[in-house]
Write a protein that holds these residues in place. Structure first.
Motif, PDB file in Angstrom:
ATOM      1  N   VAL A   7      -3.062   7.393   3.425  1.00 33.10           N
ATOM      2  CA  VAL A   7      -3.869   6.309   3.984  1.00 33.10           C
ATOM      3  C   VAL A   7      -4.724   5.756   2.854  1.00 33.10           C
TER       4      VAL A   7
ATOM      5  N   THR B 227       1.573  -1.721   4.439  1.00 31.45           N
ATOM      6  CA  THR B 227       1.749  -0.620   5.392  1.00 31.45           C
ATOM      7  C   THR B 227       3.213  -0.555   5.772  1.00 31.45           C
TER       8      THR B 227
ATOM      9  N   THR C  10      -0.205   3.895   5.132  1.00 31.07           N
ATOM     10  CA  THR C  10      -1.024   3.000   5.947  1.00 31.07           C
ATOM     11  C   THR C  10      -2.144   2.450   5.071  1.00 31.07           C
TER      12      THR C  10
END
Lengths: 112, 109
Positions: free
Chosen positions: A12, A86, A110
């Motif tokens: 992330v 993403t 992400t």
């Protein structure tokens, strides 16, 4: 024989951060590839390396850079991540252009 | 026009029946053709490769290639629940791989 390995498995990032996805193969393949896969879009080629020392753009190269470190390793770098990046990223390798490609397990990225 | 086209599905197939998947491609000089299976959340794995016109069989899978019609298909005989996945067609033209978006197959008991 591990085949094609990728690290990390999940990541992330915040918008603007950078990161490098690593890929290695132990099949003595000449060619290596980076794809992204988005829902409904199929696999799209980002960059590929036909042989050690060469790299070429694929269908969607903007925002990415690659390095063919040696015959085994091919890395993908996002310099300034954007939410549009993403995706699930797959590395693949093959003996050469007309031969089957073998895929790594993928990295789920992400970008917030 | 996409270079490699597949019906997205889902293709619902009763257990034990034959699943028939189709793929068309636009580049007449394409030389190599591949079918991959992809389970949800996993990476594509190679099922079959085919290089010349005709049929190629491997276990319950048969690939069929017709270069004149620019058409490649995959038949799955005696479909099992474990065959439920997305099947990707890939076409190579002078070293350039193109993937279709995939056909989702659902095998119902």
């Amino acid at each position: 024989n591990a085949g094609v390995t990728q690290t990390p498995k999940f990541q992330v990032l915040k918008t603007g951060q950078s990161m490098t996805l690593q890929c290695a193969q132990d099949m003595n393949h000449n060619s290596m590839y980076w794809y992204r896969q988005d829902p409904g879009m199929g696999l799209r080629l980002i960059y590929y390396s036909a042989s050690e020392g060469t790299t070429d753009k694929g269908e969607v190269p903007n925002g990415y850079n690659v390095s063919r470190l040696n015959k085994r390793e091919f890395s993908l770098r996002l310099e300034s991540a954007a939410p549009s990046q993403t995706s699930v990223y797959f590395c693949a390798s093959s003996q050469g252009g007309r031969y089957e490609q073998f895929f790594g397990p993928g990295t789920r990225l992400t970008v917030l | 026009q996409k270079e490699v086209e597949q019906n997205s599905g889902p293709l619902s197939v009763p257990e034990g029946a034959i699943a028939s998947l189709n793929c068309t491609y636009s580049d007449r000089v394409s030389q190599s053709f591949f079918w991959y299976r992809q389970y949800s959340g996993k990476s594509p794995e190679l099922i079959m490769s085919i290089y010349s016109n005709g049929d190629k069989e491997d276990g319950r899978f048969t690939a069929q290639l017709n270069k004149a019609s620019q058409y490649v298909s995959l038949l799955i005989r005696d479909s099992q629940p474990s065959d439920s996945a997305t099947y990707l067609c890939a076409v190579d033209s002078w070293g350039k791989f193109q993937f279709g978006a995939g056909t989702q197959v659902v095998v119902t008991p």
